[in-house]
Design a protein around this motif. Structure first.
Motif, PDB file in Angstrom:
ATOM      1  N   LEU A   1       0.828  -1.207   0.000  1.00 30.24           N
ATOM      2  CA  LEU A   1       0.000   0.000   0.000  1.00 30.24           C
ATOM      3  C   LEU A   1       0.860   1.254   0.000  1.00 30.24           C
ATOM      4  N   THR A   2       1.949   1.242   0.763  1.00 32.16           N
ATOM      5  CA  THR A   2       2.831   2.414   0.823  1.00 32.16           C
ATOM      6  C   THR A   2       3.450   2.691  -0.540  1.00 32.16           C
ATOM      7  N   LYS A   3       3.916   1.615  -1.211  1.00 34.00           N
ATOM      8  CA  LYS A   3       4.512   1.798  -2.537  1.00 34.00           C
ATOM      9  C   LYS A   3       3.460   2.270  -3.546  1.00 34.00           C
ATOM     10  N   LEU A   4       2.249   1.717  -3.500  1.00 38.04           N
ATOM     11  CA  LEU A   4       1.213   2.132  -4.433  1.00 38.04           C
ATOM     12  C   LEU A   4       0.809   3.583  -4.210  1.00 38.04           C
ATOM     13  N   ALA A   5       0.655   3.969  -2.935  1.00 38.01           N
ATOM     14  CA  ALA A   5       0.298   5.361  -2.642  1.00 38.01           C
ATOM     15  C   ALA A   5       1.375   6.310  -3.155  1.00 38.01           C
ATOM     16  N   TYR A   6       2.624   5.928  -2.982  1.00 41.25           N
ATOM     17  CA  TYR A   6       3.748   6.737  -3.473  1.00 41.25           C
ATOM     18  C   TYR A   6       3.683   6.880  -4.998  1.00 41.25           C
ATOM     19  N   SER A   7       3.432   5.752  -5.692  1.00 41.17           N
ATOM     20  CA  SER A   7       3.398   5.778  -7.158  1.00 41.17           C
ATOM     21  C   SER A   7       2.199   6.556  -7.683  1.00 41.17           C
ATOM     22  N   PHE A   8       1.063   6.375  -7.062  1.00 39.34           N
ATOM     23  CA  PHE A   8      -0.127   7.113  -7.481  1.00 39.34           C
ATOM     24  C   PHE A   8       0.041   8.617  -7.285  1.00 39.34           C
ATOM     25  N   SER A   9       0.856   9.005  -6.301  1.00 41.10           N
ATOM     26  CA  SER A   9       0.946  10.411  -5.907  1.00 41.10           C
ATOM     27  C   SER A   9       1.865  11.243  -6.789  1.00 41.10           C
ATOM     28  N   ARG A  10       2.389  10.658  -7.845  1.00 35.72           N
ATOM     29  CA  ARG A  10       3.233  11.454  -8.730  1.00 35.72           C
ATOM     30  C   ARG A  10       2.383  12.426  -9.542  1.00 35.72           C
TER      31      ARG A  10
END
Length: 661
Positions: free
Chosen positions: A61-70
């Protein structure tokens, strides 16, 4: 599947789509192609469970949130405020003894991050939070560096809207109507207190993540002009895209657990908000797996199970080209609903293989590559260098079984590259080779098979071959239970490696096929016995059996039994070509039965000799071979005592097209 909803309609549920295929079937390549197609026009993020170590749900979830937040072109930047605040609450070091003190400390911590200007003190706070995450097991050790990289970005991204997000936290699971800060204290207690509940913490963080998706999605879902959107908008209907999550290798540790956590969170939210038009989050999950998981078998038929006899509520899988949202969302005939949508990765077509080999689609080497590899992309790639510049002649048998450099047996080397033993302790590739006759016997491949074969590891090896998706269902009208088939690439390499095993390196090809032949279950079935006899080169016994059966049973049944037997492997010298071996086999039958030979026996002998050699997937087929088989069928039709020879005529035509056996 990219469409989340159309104008005036509520959001619709989205599947967890699973692209299934064995090692080398192109699953990762398919995901990369999907991501390229999505480009900047569709918001997407991904995670690879095969990168090493176990990934926990919170890591993902942390990695996905980071990627989505670009930053996405022409769109506002997503902010995962709820999820980040929940992470902070979980990581806060609170005493757990005095509620007022803990509440003040938590407010101070969140307040210190709600600043317009970033200060060194904030870096120190983030360091403390990250170390707490590692110490408490919130993140798995292999992903600690990833967490340290992504978490500060998430915190910096949520500061301008921190206050607004706090007011929505009471809707989280387990909050039980508490105020926002009391809910965060409860979350911290579940992460650290005496009543520690890692499952509840994961559920809370998943709910926070999906809540952020629901809030961000409407602002970032409209198809952009000139974007890579390939949706069907021929009716000019205004629509909103899903966000896409691509997950590679979910069969690795943590993958199936993440999918289960996501599906459970979706179901909880739908129950808690039955009248919400936006109850369904906008995440289309596309995952790959090289293994079958029991959770998927509740509503979907395992790939190696035949559709005949399956419960009506269980649906068979489709190939990826046939997959559609309607196929998943609208099961027919009372079939079960499922949050999962498993589909098969299709093999490469013969036309695609021809382009790779820079050759015509029906040239001998292209046909050889297609049959030998079963369209497995990694296998085609391995053979490209060997075949592209070669002049494959009809009847050649050694192109794929010898290494021109004189190195290790190429068949054994290929098996070592297929990760066959990754999930089996104390089982080695040599054990797979030893078990080749049993792993390739058509009557042992179905999981319902019963046998008394006393051989080490056979049951475990057969189960592993099914689970790792090397077995696929097929239906045959033959009397032998032949409802599943092992992939030709692994089957041919197993048998070839056994046939070329050196003296003293373990049981030989002859030893193992005699063990299969002498098994009591084989002795009770004359078709199985004929299969083993042919694999051992005893063509006379096989010809005698099929001559005797020719006018006793319907021709369609006779042909089905014959085709099963003709697919028996051989250990004939690969350096000898088809024509030489064909003549030798026919002469061998003549020598074994010299007197009183009938016309039926002569044609059956030619048919079995030519068909057996032609069936070898590593042999180069050609029109001359096909014609010998077709002529034998035509001659048998003239000697038939049955009123209908249509099956023989159909087999003759199939042989002319190169489709028998």
């Amino acid at each position: 599947m990219l469409i989340n909803r159309e104008t005036g309609n509520p959001s619709r549920p989205q599947p967890v789509t699973l692209l299934l295929g064995p090692v080398g079937s192109g699953k990762t390549t398919a995901l990369e192609a999907i991501r390229r197609d999505l480009g900047w026009g569709v918001v997407h993020a991904g995670f690879d469970f095969g990168q090493g170590g176990r990934a926990g749900t919170i890591d993902v979830l942390t990695k996905l949130a980071y990627s989505f937040s670009r930053k996405w072109r022409n769109r506002p930047k997503p902010q995962f405020i709820r999820f980040t605040i929940a992470l902070i609450a979980v990581q806060a070091e609170l005493s757990g003894r005095n509620r007022d003190d803990d509440l003040a400390q938590l407010k101070s911590l969140l307040g210190s991050l709600d600043r317009i200007i970033w200060t060194p003190a904030m870096d120190s706070t983030l360091d403390t939070l990250t170390e707490t995450a590692k110490a408490t097991g919130l993140v798995e050790p292999p992903y600690a560096d990833l967490f340290r990289q992504t978490f500060p970005h998430l915190v910096r991204n949520i500061r301008p809207r921190l206050g607004k997000a706090l007011r929505s936290l009471a809707d989280f699971p387990h909050a039980e109507g508490r105020s926002p800060f009391d809910a965060l204290l409860e979350l911290n207690r579940l992460a650290h207190g005496s009543a520690r509940d890692a499952k509840a913490v994961t559920e809370w963080l998943m709910a926070a993540f999906l809540g952020d998706v629901r809030e961000n999605h409407p602002r970032m879902a409209k198809p952009e002009e000139k974007s890579p959107c390939t949706c069907d908008i021929s009716l000019q209907r205004r629509h909103w895209h899903n966000w896409v999550v691509v997950l590679d290798d979910v069969d690795h540790p943590g993958g199936t657990e993440f999918l289960a956590d996501l599906i459970a969170a979706r179901e909880r939210h739908a129950v808690q908000h039955p009248n919400d038009r936006e109850a369904h989050d906008a995440l289309l999950v596309i995952a790959t797996s090289g293994r079958w998981h029991d959770d998927w078998g509740t509503a979907w038929l395992a790939p190696w199970k035949p559709a005949s006899g399956a419960p009506p509520a269980v649906r068979p899988m489709v190939d990826c080209e046939e997959a559609s949202y309607d196929d998943w969302a609208n099961p027919a005939n009372g079939a079960l609903d499922s949050a999962y949508y498993p589909v098969r990765i299709s093999p490469q077509s013969i036309g695609r293989i021809a382009r790779i080999l820079d050759s015509g689609a029906r040239t001998p080497k292209v046909t050889l590559a297609h049959r030998a590899t079963g369209g497995l992309p990694s296998a085609v790639e391995q053979l490209t260098g060997r075949l592209r510049g070669s002049d494959a002649r009809e009847g050649d048998r050694d192109l794929l079984t010898t290494d021109p450099r004189g190195e290790q047996d190429p068949c054994y080397r290929r098996l070592t590259e297929l990760a066959l033993t990754e999930h089996l302790d104390d089982v080695h590739v040599d054990d797979f080779v030893t078990a080749a006759p049993f792993a390739t016997a058509p009557w042992l491949i179905p999981d319902a098979a019963q046998s008394r074969i006393d051989q080490p590891h056979v049951g475990r090896i057969l189960t592993e071959l099914r689970t790792s998706l090397w077995v696929r269902a097929r239906n045959s009208p033959g009397s032998t239970d032949d409802q599943a088939a092992l992939h030709p690439w692994i089957a041919a390499n197993l048998v070839s490696a056994l046939a070329r095993r050196g003296d003293g390196d373990g049981p030989t090809y002859t030893d193992q096929f005699k063990a299969l032949r002498d098994d009591p279950d084989t002795a009770q079935d004359p078709v199985r016995l004929a299969y083993c006899n042919l694999a051992l080169g005893d063509i006379g016994e096989v010809v005698t059996f099929f001559e005797r059966e020719f006018n006793r049973i319907p021709h369609a049944e006779w042909i089905a039994k014959l085709e099963l037997v003709l697919n028996a492997p051989d250990d004939l010298p690969p350096e000898r070509d088809h024509a030489e071996l064909y003549e030798e086999l026919v002469n061998l039958d003549n020598a074994q039965c010299p007197a009183g030979r009938s016309e039926i026996r002569n044609n059956v002998a030619r048919l079995i000799a030519a068909g057996w050699l032609t069936a070898n997937p590593f042999a180069v087929r050609g029109q001359a071979q096909h014609q010998v088989i077709a002529n034998a069928f035509a001659a048998l039709a003239t000697t038939s005592h049955q009123p209908d020879v249509g099956a023989l005529v159909s087999a003759k035509e199939a042989a002319r097209r190169g489709e028998f056996p």
